[in-house]
Design a protein around this motif. Structure first.
Motif, PDB file in Angstrom:
ATOM      1  N   TYR A  83     102.221 -52.514 156.604  1.00  0.00           N
ATOM      2  CA  TYR A  83     100.958 -52.002 156.072  1.00  0.00           C
ATOM      3  C   TYR A  83      99.836 -52.071 157.115  1.00  0.00           C
ATOM      4  O   TYR A  83      98.672 -51.894 156.814  1.00  0.00           O
ATOM      5  CB  TYR A  83     100.547 -52.756 154.797  1.00  0.00           C
ATOM      6  CG  TYR A  83     100.518 -54.262 154.937  1.00  0.00           C
ATOM      7  CD1 TYR A  83      99.390 -54.904 155.411  1.00  0.00           C
ATOM      8  CD2 TYR A  83     101.626 -55.018 154.589  1.00  0.00           C
ATOM      9  CE1 TYR A  83      99.351 -56.275 155.552  1.00  0.00           C
ATOM     10  CE2 TYR A  83     101.604 -56.398 154.719  1.00  0.00           C
ATOM     11  CZ  TYR A  83     100.470 -57.023 155.198  1.00  0.00           C
ATOM     12  OH  TYR A  83     100.449 -58.387 155.339  1.00  0.00           O
ATOM     13  N   LEU A 103     104.550 -51.243 150.567  1.00  0.00           N
ATOM     14  CA  LEU A 103     103.969 -49.997 151.067  1.00  0.00           C
ATOM     15  C   LEU A 103     103.869 -50.074 152.577  1.00  0.00           C
ATOM     16  O   LEU A 103     103.757 -51.151 153.156  1.00  0.00           O
ATOM     17  CB  LEU A 103     102.576 -49.780 150.470  1.00  0.00           C
ATOM     18  CG  LEU A 103     102.517 -49.593 148.968  1.00  0.00           C
ATOM     19  CD1 LEU A 103     101.064 -49.463 148.507  1.00  0.00           C
ATOM     20  CD2 LEU A 103     103.315 -48.373 148.523  1.00  0.00           C
ATOM     21  N   LEU A 135      96.161 -51.350 155.378  1.00  0.00           N
ATOM     22  CA  LEU A 135      96.225 -50.930 153.980  1.00  0.00           C
ATOM     23  C   LEU A 135      95.951 -52.137 153.097  1.00  0.00           C
ATOM     24  O   LEU A 135      96.723 -53.092 153.081  1.00  0.00           O
ATOM     25  CB  LEU A 135      97.595 -50.332 153.675  1.00  0.00           C
ATOM     26  CG  LEU A 135      97.847 -49.901 152.242  1.00  0.00           C
ATOM     27  CD1 LEU A 135      96.886 -48.774 151.852  1.00  0.00           C
ATOM     28  CD2 LEU A 135      99.284 -49.461 152.074  1.00  0.00           C
ATOM     29  N   HIS A 136      94.851 -52.108 152.387  1.00  0.00           N
ATOM     30  CA  HIS A 136      94.495 -53.193 151.476  1.00  0.00           C
ATOM     31  C   HIS A 136      95.143 -52.922 150.123  1.00  0.00           C
ATOM     32  O   HIS A 136      94.668 -52.091 149.358  1.00  0.00           O
ATOM     33  CB  HIS A 136      92.974 -53.297 151.316  1.00  0.00           C
ATOM     34  CG  HIS A 136      92.284 -53.701 152.571  1.00  0.00           C
ATOM     35  ND1 HIS A 136      92.111 -55.011 152.939  1.00  0.00           N
ATOM     36  CD2 HIS A 136      91.755 -52.954 153.567  1.00  0.00           C
ATOM     37  CE1 HIS A 136      91.489 -55.063 154.092  1.00  0.00           C
ATOM     38  NE2 HIS A 136      91.257 -53.832 154.497  1.00  0.00           N
ATOM     39  N   SER A 137      96.233 -53.607 149.852  1.00  0.00           N
ATOM     40  CA  SER A 137      96.945 -53.426 148.596  1.00  0.00           C
ATOM     41  C   SER A 137      97.717 -54.704 148.284  1.00  0.00           C
ATOM     42  O   SER A 137      98.199 -55.384 149.192  1.00  0.00           O
ATOM     43  CB  SER A 137      97.916 -52.244 148.701  1.00  0.00           C
ATOM     44  OG  SER A 137      98.732 -52.178 147.553  1.00  0.00           O
ATOM     45  N   SER A 138      97.848 -54.989 147.019  1.00  0.00           N
ATOM     46  CA  SER A 138      98.644 -56.149 146.628  1.00  0.00           C
ATOM     47  C   SER A 138     100.142 -55.817 146.666  1.00  0.00           C
ATOM     48  O   SER A 138     100.975 -56.711 146.622  1.00  0.00           O
ATOM     49  CB  SER A 138      98.244 -56.613 145.226  1.00  0.00           C
ATOM     50  OG  SER A 138      98.433 -55.562 144.297  1.00  0.00           O
ATOM     51  N   ASP A 139     100.474 -54.536 146.765  1.00  0.00           N
ATOM     52  CA  ASP A 139     101.865 -54.097 146.831  1.00  0.00           C
ATOM     53  C   ASP A 139     102.337 -54.161 148.283  1.00  0.00           C
ATOM     54  O   ASP A 139     101.984 -53.324 149.105  1.00  0.00           O
ATOM     55  CB  ASP A 139     101.987 -52.667 146.301  1.00  0.00           C
ATOM     56  CG  ASP A 139     103.425 -52.210 146.170  1.00  0.00           C
ATOM     57  OD1 ASP A 139     104.325 -52.847 146.760  1.00  0.00           O
ATOM     58  OD2 ASP A 139     103.647 -51.188 145.486  1.00  0.00           O
ATOM     59  N   LYS A 140     103.140 -55.140 148.614  1.00  0.00           N
ATOM     60  CA  LYS A 140     103.627 -55.334 149.984  1.00  0.00           C
ATOM     61  C   LYS A 140     104.810 -54.429 150.315  1.00  0.00           C
ATOM     62  O   LYS A 140     105.344 -54.484 151.418  1.00  0.00           O
ATOM     63  CB  LYS A 140     104.005 -56.800 150.221  1.00  0.00           C
ATOM     64  CG  LYS A 140     102.843 -57.748 150.046  1.00  0.00           C
ATOM     65  CD  LYS A 140     101.708 -57.418 151.001  1.00  0.00           C
ATOM     66  CE  LYS A 140     100.558 -58.379 150.801  1.00  0.00           C
ATOM     67  NZ  LYS A 140      99.307 -57.918 151.360  1.00  0.00           N
TER      68      LYS A 140
END
Length: 118
Positions: free
Chosen positions: A66, A23, A16-21
């Motif tokens: 993630y 998730l 999952l490429h997200s800046s929210d760790k």
């Protein structure tokens, strides 16, 4: 295409490429078909609704929520099809949200559901 031999282990990883760790990923369903455009007629479920359907399926530890890692053995559809196509559905949930789909695990079909798909 990715070429492998029959019964060889297939390793997959979803990230999952997200800046929210905060998730996380959950592997809900992975289905195989000999037809890349039809995942309903002739299919084989490796995992469905979080329930493992193929005994060769297993997950691997990941230090990151993630990242989902899993494997299964390669197979063919009754010697008639030279290719197998995969489609997987993953859920993204908030870490520590214990009411989310990611924490529910296997959801077996209800007693009223009489479908016999595998």
């Amino acid at each position: 295409p990715y070429y492998i031999d029959l019964n060889q282990n297939v390793f997959l990883q979803a990230y999952l490429h997200s800046s929210d760790k905060d998730l996380m990923l959950f592997v809900d369903t992975c289905v195989a078909s000999p037809d890349p455009y039809d995942f309903n007629t002739l299919v084989y479920y490796i995992i469905k609704n979080g329930c493992v359907r193929d005994s060769s399926f297993s997950t691997f530890y990941s230090p990151y929520k993630y990242l989902a890692r899993f494997k299964f053995n390669a197979f063919e559809f009754m010697n008639r099809h030279t290719s197998v196509y995969m489609k997987c559905e993953l859920d993204v949930c908030r870490l520590r949200d214990y009411s989310s789909r990611c924490y529910q695990g296997c959801i077996s079909r209800s007693k009223r559901d009489l479908s016999s798909d595998r």
